[in-house]
Design a protein around this motif. Structure first.
Motif, PDB file in Angstrom:
ATOM      1  N   ILE A  28      10.492   5.296  12.834  1.00 17.15           N
ATOM      2  CA  ILE A  28      10.056   6.651  12.469  1.00 17.15           C
ATOM      3  C   ILE A  28       9.875   6.765  10.955  1.00 17.15           C
ATOM      4  O   ILE A  28       8.922   7.377  10.482  1.00 17.15           O
ATOM      5  N   LYS A  29      10.760   6.137  10.200  1.00 17.27           N
ATOM      6  CA  LYS A  29      10.654   6.191   8.741  1.00 17.27           C
ATOM      7  C   LYS A  29       9.382   5.516   8.232  1.00 17.27           C
ATOM      8  O   LYS A  29       8.904   5.836   7.154  1.00 17.27           O
ATOM      9  N   ASN A  30       8.837   4.585   9.010  1.00 13.45           N
ATOM     10  CA  ASN A  30       7.662   3.830   8.584  1.00 13.45           C
ATOM     11  C   ASN A  30       6.407   4.200   9.368  1.00 13.45           C
ATOM     12  O   ASN A  30       5.402   3.500   9.280  1.00 13.45           O
ATOM     13  N   GLN A  31       6.441   5.294  10.101  1.00 12.21           N
ATOM     14  CA  GLN A  31       5.328   5.614  10.986  1.00 12.21           C
ATOM     15  C   GLN A  31       4.027   5.926  10.250  1.00 12.21           C
ATOM     16  O   GLN A  31       2.948   5.719  10.793  1.00 12.21           O
ATOM     17  N   ASP A  32       4.106   6.398   9.007  1.00  4.52           N
ATOM     18  CA  ASP A  32       2.881   6.728   8.278  1.00  4.52           C
ATOM     19  C   ASP A  32       2.047   5.492   7.958  1.00  4.52           C
ATOM     20  O   ASP A  32       0.830   5.574   7.814  1.00  4.52           O
ATOM     21  N   SER A  33       2.695   4.345   7.852  1.00  3.66           N
ATOM     22  CA  SER A  33       1.961   3.116   7.530  1.00  3.66           C
ATOM     23  C   SER A  33       1.510   2.348   8.774  1.00  3.66           C
ATOM     24  O   SER A  33       0.847   1.336   8.671  1.00  3.66           O
TER      25      SER A  33
END
Length: 69
Positions: A28-33
């Motif tokens: 979830i912390k890296n979902q933007d990438s």
């Protein structure tokens, strides 16, 4: 990275779930990438079209019988 799935399978279920929660939090912390693969977007589009076309819907019994071997 090598993940020893046997060690994961040896964990109690509660610890397997906890491990999964930790992994999901990291994702979830890296979902933007994250860029989903093209095939996945096509599947999502097809499912959205099915939802918008009630004449294509099948009953629970139809789906269940199609899954029986």
């Amino acid at each position: 990275m090598i993940i020893d799935t046997q060690k994961i399978e040896a964990l109690p279920l509660s610890e397997q779930i906890e491990l999964m929660e930790v992994v999901m939090s990291a994702l979830i912390k890296n979902q933007d990438s994250f860029q989903p693969p093209e095939w996945h977007l096509k599947v999502l589009d097809a499912r959205e079209n099915e939802v918008n076309e009630p004449e294509c819907w099948r009953s629970y019994e139809e789906v269940r019988s199609s899954l029986k071997l």
